[in-house]
Scaffold this motif. Structure first.
Motif, short mmCIF file in Angstrom:
data_model
loop_
_atom_site.label_atom_id
_atom_site.label_comp_id
_atom_site.label_asym_id
_atom_site.label_seq_id
_atom_site.Cartn_x
_atom_site.Cartn_y
_atom_site.Cartn_z
N UNK A 123 0.83 -1.20 0.00
CA UNK A 123 0.00 0.00 0.00
C UNK A 123 0.87 1.26 0.00
N UNK A 124 1.90 1.26 0.83
CA UNK A 124 2.79 2.42 0.89
C UNK A 124 3.54 2.58 -0.44
N UNK A 125 3.99 1.48 -1.01
CA UNK A 125 4.70 1.55 -2.29
C UNK A 125 3.81 2.17 -3.37
N UNK A 126 2.55 1.76 -3.41
CA UNK A 126 1.63 2.31 -4.40
C UNK A 126 1.34 3.78 -4.13
N UNK A 127 1.23 4.17 -2.86
CA UNK A 127 0.98 5.58 -2.51
C UNK A 127 2.16 6.44 -2.93
N UNK A 128 3.39 5.98 -2.64
CA UNK A 128 4.57 6.73 -3.06
C UNK A 128 4.64 6.85 -4.58
N UNK A 129 4.27 5.79 -5.27
CA UNK A 129 4.29 5.82 -6.74
C UNK A 129 3.31 6.87 -7.25
N UNK A 130 2.11 6.93 -6.66
CA UNK A 130 1.13 7.93 -7.09
C UNK A 130 1.62 9.34 -6.78
N UNK A 131 2.27 9.53 -5.66
CA UNK A 131 2.81 10.85 -5.32
C UNK A 131 3.90 11.27 -6.30
N UNK A 132 4.69 10.32 -6.76
CA UNK A 132 5.69 10.66 -7.78
C UNK A 132 5.01 11.04 -9.09
N UNK A 133 3.95 10.33 -9.44
CA UNK A 133 3.26 10.61 -10.70
C UNK A 133 2.58 11.98 -10.68
N UNK A 134 2.11 12.43 -9.52
CA UNK A 134 1.45 13.73 -9.43
C UNK A 134 2.42 14.87 -9.16
N UNK A 135 3.70 14.57 -9.05
CA UNK A 135 4.71 15.60 -8.84
C UNK A 135 4.90 16.03 -7.41
N UNK A 136 4.47 15.21 -6.45
CA UNK A 136 4.59 15.56 -5.04
C UNK A 136 5.74 14.84 -4.35
N UNK A 137 6.46 14.01 -5.07
CA UNK A 137 7.54 13.22 -4.47
C UNK A 137 8.62 13.00 -5.52
N UNK A 138 9.85 13.15 -5.10
CA UNK A 138 11.00 12.84 -5.95
C UNK A 138 11.80 11.74 -5.28
N UNK A 139 12.09 10.68 -5.99
CA UNK A 139 12.79 9.52 -5.41
C UNK A 139 14.07 9.23 -6.18
N UNK A 140 15.06 8.74 -5.45
CA UNK A 140 16.30 8.29 -6.07
C UNK A 140 16.67 6.96 -5.44
N UNK A 141 16.87 5.95 -6.28
CA UNK A 141 17.10 4.59 -5.80
C UNK A 141 18.29 4.57 -4.83
N UNK A 142 18.02 4.00 -3.67
CA UNK A 142 19.07 3.87 -2.66
C UNK A 142 19.26 5.09 -1.79
N UNK A 143 18.60 6.20 -2.14
CA UNK A 143 18.81 7.43 -1.37
C UNK A 143 17.55 7.88 -0.65
N UNK A 144 16.36 7.53 -1.15
CA UNK A 144 15.13 7.90 -0.48
C UNK A 144 14.21 8.73 -1.34
N UNK A 145 13.16 9.28 -0.72
CA UNK A 145 12.15 10.08 -1.40
C UNK A 145 11.95 11.39 -0.67
N UNK A 146 11.89 12.49 -1.44
CA UNK A 146 11.76 13.83 -0.87
C UNK A 146 10.47 14.49 -1.34
N UNK A 147 9.87 15.27 -0.46
CA UNK A 147 8.63 15.96 -0.81
C UNK A 147 8.91 17.12 -1.76
N UNK A 148 7.97 17.37 -2.66
CA UNK A 148 8.05 18.49 -3.59
C UNK A 148 6.62 18.84 -4.01
N UNK A 149 6.48 19.82 -4.87
CA UNK A 149 5.16 20.17 -5.40
C UNK A 149 5.25 20.33 -6.90
N UNK A 150 4.17 19.99 -7.60
CA UNK A 150 4.18 20.10 -9.06
C UNK A 150 4.29 21.55 -9.50
#
Length: 483
Positions: A67-94
Motif C-alpha cells: 500500500x505504501x509503495x503504491x501511494x509513493x508511486x502515485x505521489x511521484x506521478x502527481x509531482x509531489x515526491x521525488x525519489x532516487x534509488x538507494x537514497x530515499x524520497x523527498x517531498x516536492x510540489x508540481x
C-alpha cells in the motif's frame, strides 16, 4: 520539522487518513497519497524533507508495504515526491502550484475559491484617500537616503499616541515600525531568543508564530486553552515550572479562539514572568476590533515595571493586509537593539507605506468603527448559517476579533478541509494551530468575507461534511481524545 521525517512522526501527522470523501470508491493507497498531498498543501509537511522508507511507514501505520509503495508511486506521478534509488524520497510540489494568500501552496486555477484560510479583511475605501495624501507628503523625504530603521517620526508618534489613549503612556522612542506584525515577531525572536531557547505558547495559537519559532529551533511548551479561555493557575504554573525564556501570548481576541484575557490575569502573568525571568511577547493584532460594545482590559504593558513586556501589533487586521506596516513597543534601549538587528535584515520599512499608515491612523475612529459594524454583521451571518446547516457544531461567540473556533462533530478537520477544497472552499484545519497533528475536532472560521459568501461557504461545507459520513468507515467516526 526539517531534514527527515520518521515513520511515527508522519503517522501522527497523517492522523485518520482513511476519512476521505468517496473512501469506499478508492483504494487505501489513494487515500494515503491524498492525505500526504493535503499535508503538503496546508504546510504541515514541509517541502524538501525525506519521507520514511516504505517498510518503516508501513509498520508505523500497520498496513502492508504494498500500500505504501503504491501511494509513493502515485505521489511521484502527481509531482509531489521525488525519489532516487538507494537514497530515499523527498517531498516536492508540481509546477502548476503557486503560493496562495495564506502563504501555503495551491493550484494555479483556484482564483474563484472562497478563502476561509485567511483571517483578514479587504481594504477600506479610505485607503485610496490616504494613499493620495501620502504621495503629497513624500517630497519631504526625497532629499534623504530613505532609511529609517526605527520608522519615520510621524508614524512612531501616532502609534505611541494610540498606546497612550489606551492607558499606557508611550514615547516615540519606544516604538519601532516594522514590515508587518510577523516581521515584528521575527525581529523580537532574533534579539531575545537564542537558537534552541525555550518558549511557552498557547494551544491553539497562530500558525505563523509557530513557524517563526521553528525557524529559531525553539523548544516549545504549550498552555492549552479551555472552552472559556485561559486557566489562570495552569498558565501561571507553566511559567513557574518551565521558566521559559519567552512566552508568546495573544490576550485580545486570541487567534484562533477569540478569547479575551481578563485584567486580573494580565497582572498576574506579568508578575509571574518577572519572578522567573521570562520575557512576554504580547501580540495585539486584534486589539482594535472589539464587538458588541465589549470593553477592553488595560494593555498588558500597563502592569510591566521591569521591561519584561514587548508588545507587537500592526495595520493588517483593522485596515489591510496589503499595507505591510507593523510595530514593536518596548523600552527605548530595547528598540535601539532591535534596530541594530534589523539593519542586517531589511534596513527599514517603505517610507510611502508609513505615510499612508499615518493618514489612516489619523482617521482611525471612523475607519475602525465601520470595520466593527461590518464584522458584527458578517459574524452573525456565519453563526446563523452554522446553526442552520451544521447544528451539531459547537461555537463560542467571540466578543471581538475576526474568527470563530468551531468544535466539530467528529475528528475530521483535515479530511473536511481536503473535501471542501474540491467544492471551492479553502479551510484552515485545526491541526495547523497546534503541534503534532492534534485538534482534528476543531476548525477556524474567519468572518472576514461578505455575508453572502460566508453563507454560501457554509452550505458547501455542510454538503461535503455529509459526504464524509456517507462514505467513510464507521470506526473513524468514533470520538477521539484531543490533547
Amino acid at each position: 520539522m526539517t531534514g527527515q521525517v520518521r515513520g511515527v512522526q508522519l503517522a501522527r501527522l497523517l492522523g485518520q487518513w482513511h476519512a476521505l470523501p468517496g473512501r469506499r470508491r478508492s483504494p487505501d493507497y489513494a487515500a494515503l497519497a491524498g492525505t500526504v498531498r493535503g499535508l503538503l498543501a496546508d504546510g504541515r509537511l514541509p517541502l524538501g524533507v525525506r519521507l520514511p522508507a516504505e517498510r518503516e511507514l508501513a509498520e508505523a501505520l500497520r498496513i502492508s508495504r504494498t500500500t505504501v509503495t503504491a501511494a509513493y508511486r502515485q505521489l511521484r506521478e502527481t509531482g509531489h515526491l521525488a525519489s532516487r534509488r538507494g537514497a530515499g524520497s523527498w517531498t516536492m510540489l508540481p509546477g502548476n502550484h503557486r503560493v496562495a494568500s495564506t502563504g501555503l501552496w495551491t493550484p494555479l486555477d483556484d482564483r474563484e475559491m472562497l478563502d476561509l484560510g485567511v483571517a483578514a479583511l479587504a481594504a477600506p475605501p479610505q485607503l485610496l484617500t490616504a494613499a493620495r495624501a501620502a504621495t503629497e507628503d513624500l517630497p519631504r523625504y526625497l532629499g534623504g537616503a530613505g532609511y529609517h530603521p526605527t520608522g519615520i517620526i510621524e508614524l512612531r508618534e501616532a502609534v505611541a499616541d494610540a498606546y497612550a489613549a489606551r492607558g499606557l503612556p508611550t514615547s516615540a522612542d519606544q516604538i519601532m515600525v516594522t514590515s508587518g506584525t510577523q516581521h515584528a515577531l521575527d525581529l523580537v525572536l532574533r534579539l531575545a531568543l537564542a537558537p534552541g531557547g525555550s518558549v511557552l505558547v498557547e494551544s491553539p495559537t497562530y500558525p505563523n508564530a509557530l513557524a517563526a519559532l521553528a525557524g529559531r529551533r525553539a523548544r516549545i511548551t504549550t498552555h492549552g486553552l479551555a472552552a472559556d479561555g485561559w486557566e489562570p493557575d495552569l498558565l501561571l504554573g507553566s511559567l513557574r515550572q518551565t521558566r521559559p525564556k519567552l512566552a508568546y501570548l495573544i490576550p485580545e481576541f486570541q487567534n484562533p479562539t477569540g478569547h479575551l484575557m481578563p485584567a486580573s490575569l494580565r497582572e498576574r502573568v506579568v508578575a509571574a514572568a518577572h519572578a522567573v525571568g521570562t520575557d512576554l511577547v504580547i501580540d495585539e493584532s486584534f486589539v482594535d476590533l472589539p464587538l458588541d460594545g465589549t470593553e477592553l482590559p488595560p494593555p498588558v504593558g500597563v502592569y510591566d515595571r521591569h521591561s519584561r513586556v514587548i508588545s507587537i501589533g500592526g495595520m493588517s487586521k483593522p485596515y489591510w493586509g496589503g499595507l505591510r506596516i507593523g510595530w514593536v513597543r518596548a523600552s527605548a534601549p530595547q528598540v535601539q537593539r532591535l534596530a541594530a538587528v534589523r539593519v542586517g535584515v531589511d534596513m527599514a520599512s517603505p517610507v510611502l507605506d508609513q505615510l499612508v499608515a499615518v493618514h489612516l491612523l489619523a482617521d482611525a475612529d471612523a475607519i475602525v468603527a465601520e470595520r466593527r459594524v461590518q464584522l458584527a454583521v458578517q459574524r452573525d451571518a456565519l453563526l446563523g448559517a452554522l446553526a442552520q446547516r451544521l447544528p451539531d457544531w459547537r461555537v463560542t461567540v467571540p466578543r471581538g476579533g475576526v474568527t470563530l473556533w468551531a468544535e466539530l462533530d467528529g475528528p475530521v478537520s483535515s479530511a473536511l478541509a481536503r473535501a471542501a477544497e474540491e467544492v471551492g472552499v479553502r479551510l484552515a484545519p485545526g491541526p495547523r494551530f497546534g503541534l503534532d497533528g492534534t485538534m482534528e475536532r476543531f476548525l477556524r472560521l474567519p468572518f472576514t468575507l461578505p455575508a453572502a459568501d460566508l453563507v454560501e461557504a457554509v452550505g458547501r461545507i455542510a454538503a461535503v461534511r455529509y459526504d464524509l459520513d456517507r462514505t467513510g468507515r464507521q470506526r473513524w467516526r468514533e470520538p477521539a481524545v484531543i490533547a
